[in-house]
Enzyme design. Sequence first.
Site, PDB file in Angstrom:
ATOM      1  N   TYR A 195       0.912  -1.158  -0.072  1.00  0.00           N
ATOM      2  CA  TYR A 195      -0.001   0.061  -0.070  1.00  0.00           C
ATOM      3  C   TYR A 195       0.873   1.351   0.011  1.00  0.00           C
ATOM      4  O   TYR A 195       0.561   2.270  -0.523  1.00  0.00           O
ATOM      5  CB  TYR A 195      -0.847   0.026   1.400  1.00  0.00           C
ATOM      6  CG  TYR A 195      -2.081  -0.488   1.207  1.00  0.00           C
ATOM      7  CD1 TYR A 195      -2.186  -2.087   0.580  1.00  0.00           C
ATOM      8  CD2 TYR A 195      -3.313  -0.207   1.357  1.00  0.00           C
ATOM      9  CE1 TYR A 195      -3.529  -2.709   0.599  1.00  0.00           C
ATOM     10  CE2 TYR A 195      -4.456  -0.717   1.502  1.00  0.00           C
ATOM     11  CZ  TYR A 195      -4.559  -2.178   1.226  1.00  0.00           C
ATOM     12  OH  TYR A 195      -5.742  -3.083   0.985  1.00  0.00           O
ATOM     13  N   LYS A 221       3.375 -15.783   2.147  1.00  0.00           N
ATOM     14  CA  LYS A 221       3.565 -16.378   0.643  1.00  0.00           C
ATOM     15  C   LYS A 221       5.060 -16.680   0.682  1.00  0.00           C
ATOM     16  O   LYS A 221       5.460 -16.087  -0.280  1.00  0.00           O
ATOM     17  CB  LYS A 221       2.827 -15.523  -0.369  1.00  0.00           C
ATOM     18  CG  LYS A 221       2.742 -16.453  -1.725  1.00  0.00           C
ATOM     19  CD  LYS A 221       1.685 -17.295  -1.769  1.00  0.00           C
ATOM     20  CE  LYS A 221       1.911 -18.111  -2.987  1.00  0.00           C
ATOM     21  NZ  LYS A 221       0.977 -19.324  -3.044  1.00  0.00           N
ATOM     22  N   ASP A 233      -3.020 -18.493   0.267  1.00  0.00           N
ATOM     23  CA  ASP A 233      -3.979 -19.415  -0.500  1.00  0.00           C
ATOM     24  C   ASP A 233      -4.674 -20.296   0.334  1.00  0.00           C
ATOM     25  O   ASP A 233      -5.836 -20.494   0.272  1.00  0.00           O
ATOM     26  CB  ASP A 233      -3.389 -19.900  -1.978  1.00  0.00           C
ATOM     27  CG  ASP A 233      -1.837 -20.623  -1.794  1.00  0.00           C
ATOM     28  OD1 ASP A 233      -1.273 -20.384  -0.566  1.00  0.00           O
ATOM     29  OD2 ASP A 233      -1.655 -21.184  -2.674  1.00  0.00           O
ATOM     30  N   ASP A 239      -5.892  -7.118   4.461  1.00  0.00           N
ATOM     31  CA  ASP A 239      -7.343  -6.583   3.866  1.00  0.00           C
ATOM     32  C   ASP A 239      -8.413  -7.673   3.397  1.00  0.00           C
ATOM     33  O   ASP A 239      -9.411  -7.830   3.338  1.00  0.00           O
ATOM     34  CB  ASP A 239      -6.815  -5.448   2.642  1.00  0.00           C
ATOM     35  CG  ASP A 239      -8.056  -4.812   1.982  1.00  0.00           C
ATOM     36  OD1 ASP A 239      -8.865  -4.325   2.858  1.00  0.00           O
ATOM     37  OD2 ASP A 239      -7.876  -5.015   0.744  1.00  0.00           O
ATOM     38  N   ASP A 280     -12.024  -9.506   5.074  1.00  0.00           N
ATOM     39  CA  ASP A 280     -13.545  -9.224   4.387  1.00  0.00           C
ATOM     40  C   ASP A 280     -13.887 -10.608   4.350  1.00  0.00           C
ATOM     41  O   ASP A 280     -15.265 -11.115   4.650  1.00  0.00           O
ATOM     42  CB  ASP A 280     -13.365  -8.948   3.003  1.00  0.00           C
ATOM     43  CG  ASP A 280     -13.663  -7.382   3.075  1.00  0.00           C
ATOM     44  OD1 ASP A 280     -13.116  -6.660   3.765  1.00  0.00           O
ATOM     45  OD2 ASP A 280     -14.194  -7.043   1.891  1.00  0.00           O
TER      46      ASP A 280
HETATM   47  C1  IPM Z   1     -10.326  -1.488   4.532  1.00  0.00           C
HETATM   48  C2  IPM Z   1     -10.557  -0.951   3.208  1.00  0.00           C
HETATM   49  C3  IPM Z   1      -9.330   0.138   2.800  1.00  0.00           C
HETATM   50  C4  IPM Z   1      -8.080  -0.831   3.005  1.00  0.00           C
HETATM   51  C5  IPM Z   1      -9.361   0.759   1.460  1.00  0.00           C
HETATM   52  C6  IPM Z   1     -10.765   1.525   1.652  1.00  0.00           C
HETATM   53  C7  IPM Z   1      -8.245   1.567   1.351  1.00  0.00           C
HETATM   54  O1  IPM Z   1     -10.458  -1.739   2.350  1.00  0.00           O
HETATM   55  O2  IPM Z   1     -10.134  -0.800   5.489  1.00  0.00           O
HETATM   56  O3  IPM Z   1     -10.161  -2.772   4.707  1.00  0.00           O
HETATM   57  O4  IPM Z   1      -7.904  -1.510   1.749  1.00  0.00           O
HETATM   58  O5  IPM Z   1      -7.293  -0.838   3.923  1.00  0.00           O
HETATM   59 MG    MG Z   2     -10.993  -3.871   3.078  1.00  0.00          MG
END
Ligand code: IPM
Ligand code: MG
Length: 362
Positions: free
Chosen positions: A144, A193, A225, A249, A253
């Site tokens: 990032y 990885k 993975d 990240d 999710d």
């Molecule tokens: C998160 C979001 C952010 C990230 C984005 C919005 C930059 O997806 O906080 O998980 O990737 O960190």
């Molecule tokens: Mg995110």
Amino acid sequence: MTSFRVGVFNGDYIGPEIMTEALKILGAISKKYHHEFVLQPLEASGEAFDKYGKHLPEHTLKAAAECDALLKGPFGGPPEELNHPKWAGVEKEAILPLRKHFNLYTNLRETKVLEPISDLSPIKPDIVSGTNILIVRELTSGIYFGPKNSTVVNGERESSDLEVYKESEIRRIARNAFTYALGRKKKVTLVAKSNVLVSSVLWREVTGEVAREFPDVSFDYMHVDNAAMQLILNPRQFDVILTNNIFGDILSDEASVLSGSIGLFPSASLGDSSFGLYEPIHGSAPSIAGKNIANPISAILSAALMLRYSFKCEQEALDIERAVETVLQNGYRTEDLALSASSSQKVVGTREMGDLIAKEIR
Ligand code: IPM
Ligand code: MG
């Protein structure tokens, strides 16, 4: 009476609606435990862009630095307007600089499968029930923030983003992950990885060294993975997952849906002091904004994490978490949680959900 200064970013779209409920809960905590929360409104993202042409103005950073902790709603615009200057820069101009400015390198994302709503999980109950995973994601380095380049080579466009980690950046967050594990099931899984990436080899080496400082915590390693697959196949095997910025990240999710809704989950971003940034892990959901249907639980639980990590008010944090579980146990659901309609469930709005949780605290 203890007094805490809380910086409040309302956020975009559903942001203000869910923040109102989080502040309602802080109000209930303030009354019950005799704390004073001084609220400092902070301008950023869409509203700041409209007023100042900037997503994170200097005066906002200054005012934020005066606070004991920051509570933040989601930033971002609707998909059809993402190329508009108001929204195009939100991630790179506001979200990432905010994390970097305050050196908030440890991001905590906890996935708990709450029993009252375990039927909402897309995974079979016998697989997910009892899942409780803390993802410790590195937040201020890696791909990032590494060097970026876009160029033309032999008439072709070419772009690169570099994954760069220093040993010190890995060591400090690894120590945090092992420390959190001590208060949990005492297991850390490093996800990387290392069969392909030399940066992952460094993560393995440094984390292995840190593991020796924590003989009471068991340590294992998994390629990313495989970890993505294991999260679905057997999520209960995990306690603390330690990982880099981008894998964290993606995996957070994935892990959040084990519980049935991303609308439930808060996160904490911490540095070396008690100062921290607390926010839902979901986005600003423009399509449901202004309708009093957004789930405020992610923002309310973000306030609970702020009480726990920045203010050291563990009892108060537990009180909020208990109140949320009780209200769900009693069958109250926002729309996102009510998909498997059953007659014992009562669908309520954003404000009503906040009221019910506040009442449970009183
Ligand atoms: C998160 C979001 C952010 C990230 C984005 C919005 C930059 O997806 O906080 O998980 O990737 O960190
Ligand atoms: Mg995110």
